[in-house]
Design a protein around this motif. Structure first.
Motif, PDB file in Angstrom:
ATOM      1  N   GLU A 152       0.828  -1.203   0.000  1.00 25.97           N
ATOM      2  CA  GLU A 152       0.000   0.000   0.000  1.00 25.97           C
ATOM      3  C   GLU A 152       0.869   1.263   0.000  1.00 25.97           C
ATOM      4  O   GLU A 152       0.590   2.224  -0.712  1.00 25.97           O
ATOM      5  CB  GLU A 152      -0.911  -0.005   1.229  1.00 25.97           C
ATOM      6  N   ALA A 153       1.936   1.228   0.797  1.00 20.89           N
ATOM      7  CA  ALA A 153       2.756   2.429   0.983  1.00 20.89           C
ATOM      8  C   ALA A 153       3.712   2.696  -0.178  1.00 20.89           C
ATOM      9  O   ALA A 153       4.006   3.858  -0.490  1.00 20.89           O
ATOM     10  CB  ALA A 153       3.546   2.313   2.288  1.00 20.89           C
ATOM     11  N   TYR A 154       4.212   1.632  -0.818  1.00 27.80           N
ATOM     12  CA  TYR A 154       5.300   1.818  -1.780  1.00 27.80           C
ATOM     13  C   TYR A 154       4.987   1.415  -3.210  1.00 27.80           C
ATOM     14  O   TYR A 154       5.813   1.651  -4.099  1.00 27.80           O
ATOM     15  CB  TYR A 154       6.535   1.024  -1.320  1.00 27.80           C
ATOM     16  N   SER A 155       3.842   0.817  -3.476  1.00 23.05           N
ATOM     17  CA  SER A 155       3.597   0.286  -4.825  1.00 23.05           C
ATOM     18  C   SER A 155       3.713   1.358  -5.908  1.00 23.05           C
ATOM     19  O   SER A 155       4.377   1.145  -6.939  1.00 23.05           O
ATOM     20  CB  SER A 155       2.228  -0.378  -4.891  1.00 23.05           C
ATOM     21  N   ALA A 156       3.076   2.504  -5.699  1.00 26.04           N
ATOM     22  CA  ALA A 156       3.128   3.563  -6.721  1.00 26.04           C
ATOM     23  C   ALA A 156       4.556   4.046  -6.938  1.00 26.04           C
ATOM     24  O   ALA A 156       4.993   4.260  -8.077  1.00 26.04           O
ATOM     25  CB  ALA A 156       2.225   4.725  -6.315  1.00 26.04           C
ATOM     26  N   ARG A 157       5.307   4.211  -5.860  1.00 22.75           N
ATOM     27  CA  ARG A 157       6.689   4.681  -5.980  1.00 22.75           C
ATOM     28  C   ARG A 157       7.580   3.624  -6.628  1.00 22.75           C
ATOM     29  O   ARG A 157       8.468   3.943  -7.426  1.00 22.75           O
ATOM     30  CB  ARG A 157       7.228   5.067  -4.594  1.00 22.75           C
ATOM     31  N   LEU A 158       7.344   2.356  -6.285  1.00 21.12           N
ATOM     32  CA  LEU A 158       8.139   1.290  -6.904  1.00 21.12           C
ATOM     33  C   LEU A 158       7.818   1.164  -8.385  1.00 21.12           C
ATOM     34  O   LEU A 158       8.714   0.901  -9.200  1.00 21.12           O
ATOM     35  CB  LEU A 158       7.876  -0.041  -6.189  1.00 21.12           C
ATOM     36  N   ASP A 159       6.563   1.368  -8.755  1.00 21.02           N
ATOM     37  CA  ASP A 159       6.191   1.359 -10.170  1.00 21.02           C
ATOM     38  C   ASP A 159       6.913   2.473 -10.937  1.00 21.02           C
ATOM     39  O   ASP A 159       7.227   2.327 -12.122  1.00 21.02           O
ATOM     40  CB  ASP A 159       4.680   1.534 -10.334  1.00 21.02           C
ATOM     41  N   ALA A 160       7.185   3.572 -10.231  1.00 18.67           N
ATOM     42  CA  ALA A 160       7.849   4.716 -10.863  1.00 18.67           C
ATOM     43  C   ALA A 160       9.375   4.620 -10.799  1.00 18.67           C
ATOM     44  O   ALA A 160      10.068   5.552 -11.210  1.00 18.67           O
ATOM     45  CB  ALA A 160       7.380   6.011 -10.202  1.00 18.67           C
ATOM     46  N   LEU A 198      16.351   1.497  -4.765  1.00 18.14           N
ATOM     47  CA  LEU A 198      16.521   0.534  -3.684  1.00 18.14           C
ATOM     48  C   LEU A 198      17.240   1.166  -2.498  1.00 18.14           C
ATOM     49  O   LEU A 198      16.885   0.921  -1.344  1.00 18.14           O
ATOM     50  CB  LEU A 198      17.311  -0.682  -4.190  1.00 18.14           C
ATOM     51  N   SER A 199      18.249   1.988  -2.778  1.00 17.79           N
ATOM     52  CA  SER A 199      19.024   2.591  -1.689  1.00 17.79           C
ATOM     53  C   SER A 199      18.163   3.475  -0.799  1.00 17.79           C
ATOM     54  O   SER A 199      18.321   3.484   0.422  1.00 17.79           O
ATOM     55  CB  SER A 199      20.182   3.409  -2.260  1.00 17.79           C
ATOM     56  N   VAL A 200      17.232   4.213  -1.413  1.00 15.94           N
ATOM     57  CA  VAL A 200      16.346   5.079  -0.629  1.00 15.94           C
ATOM     58  C   VAL A 200      15.379   4.234   0.189  1.00 15.94           C
ATOM     59  O   VAL A 200      15.098   4.532   1.354  1.00 15.94           O
ATOM     60  CB  VAL A 200      15.580   6.048  -1.554  1.00 15.94           C
ATOM     61  N   PHE A 201      14.869   3.168  -0.416  1.00 15.09           N
ATOM     62  CA  PHE A 201      13.959   2.273   0.304  1.00 15.09           C
ATOM     63  C   PHE A 201      14.651   1.660   1.520  1.00 15.09           C
ATOM     64  O   PHE A 201      14.090   1.638   2.620  1.00 15.09           O
ATOM     65  CB  PHE A 201      13.464   1.157  -0.625  1.00 15.09           C
ATOM     66  N   VAL A 202      15.869   1.170   1.325  1.00 12.84           N
ATOM     67  CA  VAL A 202      16.601   0.549   2.434  1.00 12.84           C
ATOM     68  C   VAL A 202      16.837   1.569   3.545  1.00 12.84           C
ATOM     69  O   VAL A 202      16.696   1.259   4.738  1.00 12.84           O
ATOM     70  CB  VAL A 202      17.940  -0.036   1.939  1.00 12.84           C
ATOM     71  N   ARG A 203      17.189   2.802   3.160  1.00 12.17           N
ATOM     72  CA  ARG A 203      17.397   3.840   4.173  1.00 12.17           C
ATOM     73  C   ARG A 203      16.131   4.079   4.975  1.00 12.17           C
ATOM     74  O   ARG A 203      16.166   4.189   6.210  1.00 12.17           O
ATOM     75  CB  ARG A 203      17.852   5.148   3.506  1.00 12.17           C
ATOM     76  N   LYS A 204      14.998   4.139   4.292  1.00 14.31           N
ATOM     77  CA  LYS A 204      13.732   4.383   4.983  1.00 14.31           C
ATOM     78  C   LYS A 204      13.349   3.222   5.896  1.00 14.31           C
ATOM     79  O   LYS A 204      12.851   3.414   7.006  1.00 14.31           O
ATOM     80  CB  LYS A 204      12.623   4.640   3.954  1.00 14.31           C
ATOM     81  N   ARG A 205      13.564   1.978   5.417  1.00 12.00           N
ATOM     82  CA  ARG A 205      13.219   0.832   6.250  1.00 12.00           C
ATOM     83  C   ARG A 205      14.129   0.740   7.468  1.00 12.00           C
ATOM     84  O   ARG A 205      13.676   0.438   8.577  1.00 12.00           O
ATOM     85  CB  ARG A 205      13.306  -0.464   5.434  1.00 12.00           C
ATOM     86  N   LEU A 206      15.427   0.987   7.264  1.00  7.34           N
ATOM     87  CA  LEU A 206      16.342   0.966   8.403  1.00  7.34           C
ATOM     88  C   LEU A 206      15.988   2.058   9.403  1.00  7.34           C
ATOM     89  O   LEU A 206      16.049   1.851  10.620  1.00  7.34           O
ATOM     90  CB  LEU A 206      17.786   1.133   7.922  1.00  7.34           C
ATOM     91  N   VAL A 262      15.184  -8.687   5.036  1.00  6.53           N
ATOM     92  CA  VAL A 262      15.628  -9.403   3.837  1.00  6.53           C
ATOM     93  C   VAL A 262      14.503  -9.487   2.812  1.00  6.53           C
ATOM     94  O   VAL A 262      14.697  -9.211   1.622  1.00  6.53           O
ATOM     95  CB  VAL A 262      16.133 -10.816   4.204  1.00  6.53           C
ATOM     96  N   VAL A 263      13.291  -9.860   3.250  1.00 12.92           N
ATOM     97  CA  VAL A 263      12.192 -10.014   2.299  1.00 12.92           C
ATOM     98  C   VAL A 263      11.716  -8.657   1.787  1.00 12.92           C
ATOM     99  O   VAL A 263      11.253  -8.542   0.641  1.00 12.92           O
ATOM    100  CB  VAL A 263      11.034 -10.823   2.938  1.00 12.92           C
ATOM    101  N   ASN A 264      11.852  -7.616   2.592  1.00 14.68           N
ATOM    102  CA  ASN A 264      11.527  -6.256   2.129  1.00 14.68           C
ATOM    103  C   ASN A 264      12.415  -5.855   0.967  1.00 14.68           C
ATOM    104  O   ASN A 264      11.959  -5.321  -0.048  1.00 14.68           O
ATOM    105  CB  ASN A 264      11.685  -5.245   3.262  1.00 14.68           C
ATOM    106  N   ILE A 265      13.714  -6.113   1.117  1.00 15.92           N
ATOM    107  CA  ILE A 265      14.666  -5.777   0.055  1.00 15.92           C
ATOM    108  C   ILE A 265      14.392  -6.617  -1.185  1.00 15.92           C
ATOM    109  O   ILE A 265      14.426  -6.118  -2.324  1.00 15.92           O
ATOM    110  CB  ILE A 265      16.106  -5.968   0.555  1.00 15.92           C
ATOM    111  N   LEU A 266      14.095  -7.901  -0.981  1.00 16.65           N
ATOM    112  CA  LEU A 266      13.779  -8.777  -2.104  1.00 16.65           C
ATOM    113  C   LEU A 266      12.567  -8.259  -2.879  1.00 16.65           C
ATOM    114  O   LEU A 266      12.550  -8.279  -4.119  1.00 16.65           O
ATOM    115  CB  LEU A 266      13.519 -10.194  -1.600  1.00 16.65           C
ATOM    116  N   MET A 267      11.565  -7.774  -2.157  1.00 14.69           N
ATOM    117  CA  MET A 267      10.374  -7.239  -2.807  1.00 14.69           C
ATOM    118  C   MET A 267      10.730  -6.105  -3.769  1.00 14.69           C
ATOM    119  O   MET A 267      10.240  -6.059  -4.903  1.00 14.69           O
ATOM    120  CB  MET A 267       9.386  -6.720  -1.751  1.00 14.69           C
TER     121      MET A 267
END
Length: 349
Positions: A51-59, A63-71, A137-142
């Motif tokens: 829900e939170a990231y699908s639109a951004r991932l489609d665009a 990955l580096s920004v996503f990992v920073r946010k999750r960490l 790990v599974v978040n990054i894989l996604m």
């Protein structure tokens, strides 16, 4: 938006805390299937992150920004739990109950690097942290496979993980495994099945319902309590994870709490992550104080006192969540300034 989902996460965290409290305080009544709360966490995570990231991932979200946010989201309270565990271990070393080698995993664990504890634990200082490792790990894989993660691929991942889940349940006798290296296969099947199922449930676009938010909440509590007398635990666990939990997540997505229920769901939802990260080291610290300082046998601690401890941990977790929000906001601002500052404006080295 998903206040019921937040409440479900809080109920699940309480179930885990009660299960682990039973290890130290034998008088505690606990939810027999409390360990399955982890599978619910994984499913909710898949749903919420989609829900939170699908639109951004489609665009093409990096990955580096996503990992920073999750960490940034996971690390502060995770590190706090490890630090409390290290403090408790230092006290045990000082009293001669542990050797200094017990602290060796602390630095690697701060960087999410798993270790090998006395019982094979990935995180000896705070063993529930194993699920956060698999979560990351599974978040990054996604994110890595998002562009290829169509529904057919999603169903394939869920199906393969489901096979692993069935095999694991009957090999181990239950799904209560994953915190050690020996349970790595079980952990992989658990996170793979539930997390990707959560994404699939999100893609099915659940529509709002007039059902009360307490319906999935009560269903979750019952699912975690069921003993399944006469039914193999492996079967009970598989039915919960593969059938009951998806229904609960779906109902959590389509229902909305109101009034006092909304306040309750928001409160326990806000406390859920902090409770999960700190409950075990805090319980071990309290147990050591009660048994070694007060000289009270743990099996004689009244049930009412155990409930008071649980209530205290839940309250502490709620306050820690408020602090965590502030800390994460300041860390985020600091990191953004570091990234955005023009090279010409930086101080010379």
């Amino acid at each position: 938006m998903f206040h019921t989902v937040d409440g479900l996460r809080g109920i699940a965290a309480i179930g885990v805390a009660m299960l682990h409290m039973r290890i130290l305080f034998p008088t505690v009544w606990y939810l027999r299937g409390g360990y399955l709360a982890v599978d619910l966490f994984f499913c909710l995570s898949g749903f919420v992150l989609a829900e939170a990231y699908s639109a951004r991932l489609d665009a093409g979200f990096p990955l580096s920004v996503f990992v920073r946010k999750r960490l940034l989201r996971l690390w502060p309270l995770y590190a706090l739990g490890l630090t409390i565990g290290a403090f408790m271990t230092i006290l045990r070393i000082a009293f001669g109950y542990d050797s200094p080698a017990s602290l060796i995993s602390f630095i690697p664990a701060l960087f999410y690097v798993p270790w090998d504890g006395p019982l094979g634990e990935l995180y000896p200082l705070n063993f529930p942290a194993w699920s956060l490792f698999y979560e990351l790990v599974v978040n990054i894989l996604m994110v890595v496979i998002w562009r290829r993660l169509d529904n057919r691929t999603l169903m394939t991942l869920i199906g393969l993980s489901g096979i692993g889940l069935v095999v694991s349940a009957f090999m181990w006798g239950s799904l209560n495994a994953g915190f050690s290296w020996g349970g790595a296969g079980v952990a992989t099947a658990r996170v793979g099945f539930s997390f990707f199922l959560g994404i699939l449930l999100w893609r099915m676009k659940p529509a709002p319902s007039h059902l009360g938010a307490w319906v999935p909440a009560v269903l979750l509590a019952v699912a975690l309590m069921v003993d399944g007398a006469g039914v193999p635990r492996a079967v009970t666990d598989l039915v919960n994870v593969m059938v009951v939990f998806p229904v609960i997540v779906w109902l959590g997505a389509v229902t909305r709490p109101h009034g006092i229920s909304l306040l309750f769901f928001e409160a326990i939802g806000a406390a859920s992550y902090a409770l999960y990260t700190i409950h075990m080291p805090m319980l071990r610290l309290l147990a050591m104080f009660i048994s070694k300082v007060m000289h009270i046998p743990l099996d004689t601690v009244p049930y009412a006192v155990c409930l008071a401890i649980l209530a205290g941990l839940l309250t502490l977790a709620w306050f820690l969540n408020r602090i965590d929000i502030t800390v994460r906001a300041r860390l985020d601002d600091f990191l953004k300034k570091g990234v955005q500052q023009p090279a010409g404006n930086r101080a010379p080295v």
